[in-house]
Enzyme design. Structure first.
Site, PDB file in Angstrom:
ATOM      1  N   LYS A 118       0.836  -1.195   0.000  1.00 21.61           N
ATOM      2  CA  LYS A 118       0.000   0.000   0.000  1.00 21.61           C
ATOM      3  C   LYS A 118       0.869   1.242   0.000  1.00 21.61           C
ATOM      4  CE  LYS A 118      -4.444  -0.152   1.992  1.00 21.61           C
ATOM      5  NZ  LYS A 118      -5.162  -0.592   3.162  1.00 21.61           N
ATOM      6  N   GLN A 119       0.411   2.253  -0.667  1.00 27.51           N
ATOM      7  CA  GLN A 119       1.115   3.516  -0.588  1.00 27.51           C
ATOM      8  C   GLN A 119       0.120   4.614  -0.272  1.00 27.51           C
ATOM      9  OE1 GLN A 119       4.013   4.628  -3.443  1.00 27.51           O
ATOM     10  NE2 GLN A 119       4.097   6.636  -2.489  1.00 27.51           N
ATOM     11  N   ASP A 145      -7.126   9.657  13.387  1.00 27.66           N
ATOM     12  CA  ASP A 145      -7.684   9.194  12.113  1.00 27.66           C
ATOM     13  C   ASP A 145      -8.550   7.967  12.371  1.00 27.66           C
ATOM     14  OD1 ASP A 145      -8.184   8.968   9.416  1.00 27.66           O
ATOM     15  OD2 ASP A 145      -6.295   7.983   8.949  1.00 27.66           O
TER      16      ASP A 145
END
Lengths: 176, 221
Positions: B5-6, B129
């Protein structure tokens, strides 16, 4: 029977561990290491739960050595220091290092390309060698909980080994 | 290590660390930032993340174990929570399979989440978050064994205002990714009150304020 563990982060160094009980000459072994005749970390198996605990500390120590960030003078004393939750070097030695009367020892050797350190130690140690899997029985969990300040609340969500590992890996960043 | 994942801040790789499944989170440098500032910010954020993971553990909140931290190359090696799915995936799947009865089935999960967030706030840990993608269900989802992840935006603070914003982010994330889940958020808040008895009333009144104006404080005058 020494267990060689390839270092994953620094391929040029490997970690060797040996466990003994019925040790007869801990005083002599200690002296050899203190005098610099033999190059190794001598640990109290009582405070080691699993080889993974040592691997995490050794990886940290090797990393510090490669980045010239060592707190102590040699890589083997750095392993001992990284293993300890204390930021005081002599405390770390007192708690995790081999005592003069100890009957049980865990030897850790790194950077031993030609096995010379390993051979020297194996000749010196008078004791009965055990497989590393026996660390589970030589460890003293209540002493480990005490020294790493691990409370039961934490152990509801992770194993004792995980709690210890997190402390070793976060030592430089987190102050308790 | 294989890239999985980026994001905007970091790359996530999956691999192994001496035989244990491992996630590597590498924060990359931002070329638009002044280099010295970039290094300092990145180092600060890595440290904040490690501290938050540690504090959560101390207070009995399940998070991944940290294996190794390399500040020089901005990497954190941590436990890969295998055999898990995100809360997001679980809610989506439950809603798809069960239609109208899904909400009542999901209530214990919402209560559990509320309890965890309440405990975090009670200890002044703000996640920063809170989304349903940053919560994993380990093992069978019915066991409600929740592991909190991604503390990249987390910080420590005692202000009710900021806790209110943290809850607001969670509310928006829940309602926007999962339609018709207002009732679940109510259940979540009830559990939150139980877990954070001291501060909940003030935080929830702040949450109401934040709902009126949005996440950002209005700066007038």
């Amino acid at each position: 029977m020494a267990e060689h563990i390839a270092n994953q982060l620094y391929a040029d160094s490997s970690i060797i561990m040996l466990l003994y009980d019925e040790l007869e000459n801990s005083k002599e072994i200690r002296k050899c290491v203190i005098d610099g005749v033999i190059d190794a970390s001598l640990l109290k198996p009582k405070l080691i739960l699993d080889k993974f605990q040592v691997i995490v500390a050794a990886t940290r120590a090797i990393h510090n050595q490669k980045h010239e960030k060592m707190t102590t003078k040699t890589i083997h004393s750095e392993i001992l220091f990284c293993l300890s939750p204390s930021k005081n070097i002599s405390d770390s030695y007192r708690n995790f290092g081999l005592g003069e009367e100890d009957k049980c020892i865990l030897v850790v050797i790194v950077d031993d390309q030609d096995n010379s350190k390993l051979n020297a130690l194996q000749q010196l140690i008078k004791g009965r060698q055990l497989p590393l899997s026996d660390l589970h029985s030589t460890a003293d969990t209540s002493a480990i909980k005490k020294i790493y300040k691990i409370r039961d609340e934490e152990l509801e969500v992770c194993s004792l080994l995980d709690a210890v590992v997190t402390r070793i890996s976060s030592k430089e960043i987190v102050t308790l | 290590m294989k890239l999985i994942k980026q994001g905007a801040e970091a790359k996530i790789y999956r691999g192994d660390f001496y035989g244990r499944p491992c996630i590597l989170k590498e924060r990359f440098s931002k070329s638009y930032r002044q280099p010295a500032l970039d290094r300092s910010l990145t180092a600060q954020r890595i440290k904040a993340e490690v501290r938050a993971l540690f504090r959560c553990r101390l207070h009995g909140i399940s998070v991944p174990t940290v294996y190794f931290v390399d500040i020089d190359s901005s990497c954190i090696y941590m436990e890969d929570i295998t055999d898990s799915c995100t809360v997001r995936e679980y809610i989506v799947q439950t809603q798809k399979e069960n239609g109208d009865s899904a909400i009542s089935q999901l209530k214990p999960l919402a209560a559990k989440i509320g309890g965890i967030v309440g405990k975090m706030h009670g200890n002044n840990i703000l996640h920063g978050d809170l989304t349903t993608s940053n919560m994993l269900l380990r093992g069978s989802p019915l066991d409600l064994n929740i592991v909190m992840i991604d503390f990249g935006l987390s910080y420590f603070d005692s202000l009710a205002e900021n806790k209110g914003v943290d809850l607001y982010v969670l509310e928006r994330a829940l309602l926007s990714t999962h339609p018709n889940t207002e009732e679940l958020f109510t259940t979540l808040l009830e559990a939150y009150k139980q877990a954070n008895k001291k501060g909940a009333a003030e935080v929830i009144s702040k949450l109401d304020e934040v709902r009126m104006r949005g996440r950002k404080r209005t700066m007038v005058g």
